[in-house]
Structure formats: C-alpha cells, structure tokens
Enzyme design. Structure first.
Site, PDB file in Angstrom:
ATOM      1  N   GLU A  65     -12.072  -0.074   3.664  1.00  0.00           N
ATOM      2  CA  GLU A  65     -11.461   0.076   2.609  1.00  0.00           C
ATOM      3  C   GLU A  65     -11.767  -1.206   1.381  1.00  0.00           C
ATOM      4  OE1 GLU A  65      -7.254   0.071   2.994  1.00  0.00           O
ATOM      5  OE2 GLU A  65      -7.319   2.050   3.407  1.00  0.00           O
ATOM      6  N   HIS A 101     -13.558  10.168  -6.236  1.00  0.00           N
ATOM      7  CA  HIS A 101     -12.744  10.433  -7.485  1.00  0.00           C
ATOM      8  C   HIS A 101     -11.539  11.474  -6.904  1.00  0.00           C
ATOM      9  CE1 HIS A 101     -15.857   8.185  -9.169  1.00  0.00           C
ATOM     10  NE2 HIS A 101     -14.899   7.935 -10.286  1.00  0.00           N
ATOM     11  N   CYS A 144       0.753  -1.164   0.070  1.00  0.00           N
ATOM     12  CA  CYS A 144      -0.185  -0.048   0.121  1.00  0.00           C
ATOM     13  C   CYS A 144       0.842   1.185  -0.151  1.00  0.00           C
ATOM     14  CB  CYS A 144      -1.002  -0.097   1.288  1.00  0.00           C
ATOM     15  SG  CYS A 144      -2.514  -1.244   1.072  1.00  0.00           S
TER      16      CYS A 144
HETATM   17 ZN    ZN Z   1      -5.111   1.388   0.142  1.00  0.00          ZN
END
Ligand code: ZN
Length: 118
Positions: free
Chosen positions: A107, A66, A22
C-alpha cells in the site's frame, strides 16, 4: 528458481471493518509483486515475462487500476487484495514447469502483505 515481476496500480478504497484514518475514502499507488517458482523450460525460461505482463494487465490490473476497490471486494485491505490476485492468477500461470509462488501487495513503500496461498 523464483521469477519476479512488479506492477503498479492506482486505486481508491475505504476499509469497512476498521475504525481510524483508513475508514474514510482515500487512494494508494499500490505495488503488486508476482513471483512464480519453477524450472527453466525448453526455452530456458521459468515463464515468459511478456506473457505474464499481458496476463496481469488483462486479468488483474484492468479491474484494479483507477478503480474503487470496494466495488470488487467488500473490505479491500491489502490482505484481501492479495488473496483476490492469488485466486485469479493461480490457474492462469500454472504450467508443467512452474506455478504461482507468492503475491505481494504494497500500500505504501513501507507497508505490504506477502501471501503464498496458505
Ligand atoms: Zn488505504
């Protein structure tokens, strides 16, 4: 009573203090859950769902959806996003009969954060 409303937004980020997958730029379809705690008012509602939807769209999703989240938060973990949303929403939803109770930021379908302003 607890009132609950769910939202979704798509955003990109990378984690600046983390070493692993990540730390590279990638995106998520986040789920945002907003909970208010209170008692029904004279309209027998804890809060107006439509008003809450517009508030979250105008003040939160317009900035997160976005977006490249690192422009907004130096290290946009789900934890830091939850704190950001809490701070923005807390004063906006405060009423005599209700207040912000909990923010969830997911997430993925299996990985999320619950924050109650502690
Ligand atoms: Zn992430």
């Amino acid at each position: 009573m607890i009132l609950i409303k769910e939202f979704e937004f798509d955003a990109a980020h990378h984690l600046t203090k983390y070493h692993g997958k990540c730390e590279h730029l990638h995106g998520h379809t986040y789920k945002l859950v907003v909970m208010l705690e209170g008692q029904p008012n004279f309209e027998d509602m804890v809060f107006d769902f439509v008003e809450l939807k517009h508030m979250v769209q105008d003040k939160i999703l317009s900035r997160l959806d976005h977006a490249y989240l690192n422009d907004l938060l130096p290290n946009p973990t789900a934890e830091n996003i939850a704190v950001f949303v809490w701070k923005e929403l807390f004063p906006l939803v405060k009423r005599e009969n209700s207040s912000l109770h909990e923010i969830q930021v997911w997430e993925t379908k299996t990985s999320g954060i619950i924050y109650r302003g502690e």
